[in-house]
Design a protein around this motif. Structure first.
Motif, PDB file in Angstrom:
ATOM      1  N   ALA A  15      -7.615  10.596  -1.671  1.00  0.00           N
ATOM      2  CA  ALA A  15      -7.840   9.270  -1.788  1.00  0.00           C
ATOM      3  C   ALA A  15      -8.143   8.240  -3.322  1.00  0.00           C
ATOM      4  N   LYS A  27      -4.036   9.060   0.920  1.00  0.00           N
ATOM      5  CA  LYS A  27      -4.645   7.513   1.171  1.00  0.00           C
ATOM      6  C   LYS A  27      -4.735   6.768  -0.074  1.00  0.00           C
ATOM      7  N   TYR A  28      -3.705   5.372  -0.385  1.00  0.00           N
ATOM      8  CA  TYR A  28      -4.999   4.270  -1.422  1.00  0.00           C
ATOM      9  C   TYR A  28      -5.738   3.866  -0.434  1.00  0.00           C
ATOM     10  N   ALA A  29      -6.875   3.732  -1.203  1.00  0.00           N
ATOM     11  CA  ALA A  29      -7.911   3.052   0.139  1.00  0.00           C
ATOM     12  C   ALA A  29      -7.669   1.482  -1.061  1.00  0.00           C
ATOM     13  N   TYR A  46      -7.564   4.951  -5.970  1.00  0.00           N
ATOM     14  CA  TYR A  46      -7.513   4.020  -6.065  1.00  0.00           C
ATOM     15  C   TYR A  46      -7.811   3.166  -7.365  1.00  0.00           C
ATOM     16  N   GLU A  54       0.805   4.788  -2.688  1.00  0.00           N
ATOM     17  CA  GLU A  54       0.413   6.080  -2.149  1.00  0.00           C
ATOM     18  C   GLU A  54       1.602   7.001  -2.613  1.00  0.00           C
ATOM     19  N   GLU A 107     -13.954   6.169   3.478  1.00  0.00           N
ATOM     20  CA  GLU A 107     -13.763   5.913   4.758  1.00  0.00           C
ATOM     21  C   GLU A 107     -11.782   6.764   4.623  1.00  0.00           C
ATOM     22  N   ALA A 108     -10.963   6.302   2.939  1.00  0.00           N
ATOM     23  CA  ALA A 108     -10.021   6.920   2.998  1.00  0.00           C
ATOM     24  C   ALA A 108      -9.774   8.328   3.385  1.00  0.00           C
ATOM     25  N   LYS A 129       0.996  -1.258   0.296  1.00  0.00           N
ATOM     26  CA  LYS A 129       0.131  -0.572  -0.020  1.00  0.00           C
ATOM     27  C   LYS A 129       1.053   1.701  -0.024  1.00  0.00           C
TER      28      LYS A 129
END
Length: 569
Positions: A551, A510-512, A553, A462, A519-520, A458
């Protein structure tokens, strides 16, 4: 600290005798000699990527066959157990060894001068031929020509054949010819614009030495590329090519897993086995899985000096990275981007490989680039090929880093091409408009190659998106942009001050991992608040502070902004 009682690591040592007599650590590859003598052809071409021990192997062959070298260097090695083979072949054949890796010149004329020096250097080893009773005065005159600084180009083309004939006459037996890195002069000539002239020179040298040379026992050539037979091996019907795809000799270039464990164990570094495997393993040559030797040796050396050192890219070189760069430049089509994304994700793609190319052909199309990347070690095979169709994959973390670095470099180059998009993104960021920021960021993501889930941790994902944002912000030259700057109780991902000093922007990425972008984003804003990243800006009198949580993804992203009460808006 280094253990002074241990053998030295052979960084940059390509001379086999030096390696063995100066107490360097040696991974025993002398079984190569046994296999070569069991399966040799008249001309044997081994193609392997850079830094896989080709030059050391050639030096080993020279030491084994040549009458004038130290045979004690083979004591207690695998080949010494083959007593009958050693009796029959060790020290029984004169050997000509030339390396072409140093023929790297700006012009054809200077390249010819370098080639002449290579031949003269080798000929000087045999100056005893001038006193040989088996050579006539005409023979000695021909040999003296090989020692001349002003050797003609015609003499250069025939030099290896002439030297072979004279050595056979002196020793009364045929000659073994070793040519290391035969393709380097062609690569350099292509880069500098005199390729056709160099092709003709190399073709003439090789035809004289390999095709019409009755004094030749056998020859071994090494190189990275298998140059088209029609280009330089015209009419050579006795050529055996041992490429990275061949099962024969597959373990003799590169370190096996067992050999790496033995080396790490010898230096008390087994705790770093997983890192070494992730970063430097993953090559499949024939049926063998191997590590890059250069990387393992350098990593062991670095770990001895600093046990906390992180794996690095030891293998890469600027010129061969050009193939990766060109492939990425040709990824304008969505299908090409998807293939590169699959590779970076640790997956395999199926491609047709063309093993024989000329240098002008190599970069002519994206399809040919796959063959170049495979041959030079940026991609490796998975499983067995089906005819010319191969499953290709990135071998390890080191090579993956090269791909992502080239992707980021190309992304940064293309950002300023769309000035309106850059202006819109930065304006939205300063205005505190997360929806506009998100819209522009999504547009950038669609145009670049993304990182997917399966291959990397992760944190590394990021880092990739962090690089994209820095690549965009780096062209807003009136802003002060910092990365991982210490503030409050930690380090913020990106820290921005506008040109008037009145607005500060804090961005946490953040990386979800599970795809839950909202949430991330909330987690990112909570981190900004909990660690008080805004303190430094407040101390400098910046009162207007924008705090973004972003975030990612795959090719999706979400941008949220905290209000003054640190609530998401």
């Amino acid at each position: 600290m280094m253990d002074r009682g241990k053998k030295k690591l052979p960084i940059g040592i390509e001379n086999f005798e030096e390696l063995r007599t100066e107490d360097f650590y040696y991974v025993d590859k002398t079984g190569f000699i046994r296999e070569l003598l069991a399966h040799w052809a008249k001309v044997n071409l081994f193609t392997r990527p850079l830094r896989f021990g080709k030059s050391l192997t050639m030096s080993m062959l020279h030491n084994f066959f040549d009458p004038c070298t130290n045979k004690e260097v083979f004591d207690r090695l695998q080949i010494s157990e083959e007593t009958e083979l050693c009796r029959k072949y060790m020290g029984k054949f004169p050997v000509i060894l030339i390396s072409m890796k140093g023929i790297n010149a700006a012009t054809y004329e200077k390249a010819v001068d370098m080639a002449v020096r290579v031949i003269r250097s080798e000929a000087r080893r045999f100056q005893f031929l001038l006193e040989s009773r088996r050579l006539t005065s005409f023979d000695k005159e021909a040999f003296a020509e090989l020692l001349r600084e002003d050797m003609s180009e015609a003499a250069l083309c025939g030099s290896l054949k002439v030297l072979s004939e004279l050595l056979e006459k002196h020793y009364g037996c045929k000659v073994i010819l070793l040519i290391d890195e035969y393709d380097v002069p062609l690569e350099k000539a292509f880069e500098r614009g005199y390729y056709e002239q160099m092709v003709l020179l190399i073709r003439n040298m090789l035809e004289h030495a390999l095709k019409t040379n009755d004094s030749l026992k056998f020859s071994v050539l090494t190189g990275c590329m298998r140059i088209s037979k029609e280009s330089i091996f015209t009419g050579l019907n006795n050529l055996k090519v041992l490429s990275v795809a061949e099962v024969q000799f597959d373990e003799f270039f590169g370190f096996t897993d067992k050999e790496v464990k033995q080396m790490l164990g010898y230096y008390h570094l087994l705790d770093h086995y997983e890192e070494a495997k992730d970063w430097y393993d993953g090559y499949q040559f024939g049926n063998a899985n191997v590590y890059c030797p250069w990387d393992v040796i350098n990593y062991c050396d670095a770990l001895q000096a600093d046990p906390d050192t992180y794996p690095q890219n030891y293998w890469s070189n600027t010129s061969s990275n050009e193939a990766v760069r060109r492939l990425i430049q040709k990824s304008d089509k969505a299908s090409a981007r998807r293939e590169i994304e699959q590779l970076i994700a640790g997956e395999a793609i199926r491609k047709e490989i063309h093993p024989e190319l000329t240098y002008p052909d190599m970069y002519a199309s994206a399809e040919n680039l796959w063959s170049v990347l495979f041959t030079t070690g940026y991609l490796t095979q998975r499983g067995r090929p089906q005819g010319d169709s191969y499953c290709l994959a990135i071998p390890n973390m080191e090579i993956r880093k090269i791909f992502t670095a080239q992707i980021m470099e190309l992304f940064r180059e293309r950002v300023p091409e769309n000035g309106e998009a850059l202006k819109e993104f930065c304006g939205a960021l300063r205005d505190g408009d997360p929806k506009r920021v998100e819209k522009q960021l999504l547009a950038y993501l669609k145009r670049t190659i993304s990182i997917r889930d399966t291959f990397v941790k992760k944190q590394l994902k990021e880092n990739f998106y962090h690089g994209i944002l820095l690549g965009i912000l780096g062209y807003q030259d009136t802003w002060s942009v910092s990365s991982n700057k210490e503030s409050g109780d930690g380090y913020s991902d990106i820290f921005v001050e506008t040109e008037d000093g009145e607005t500060g922007i804090i961005i946490e990425l953040k990386y979800a991992q599970d795809g839950k972008l909202d949430e991330a984003c909330r987690g990112a804003l909570e981190q900004i608040a909990d660690r008080r990243y805004e303190e430094e800006l407040l101390e400098e009198g910046v009162l207007h502070i924008l705090k973004y949580g972003i975030a990612f993804y795959k090719k999706k992203c979400m941008v949220v902004l905290a209000d003054d009460g640190d609530q998401v808006v």
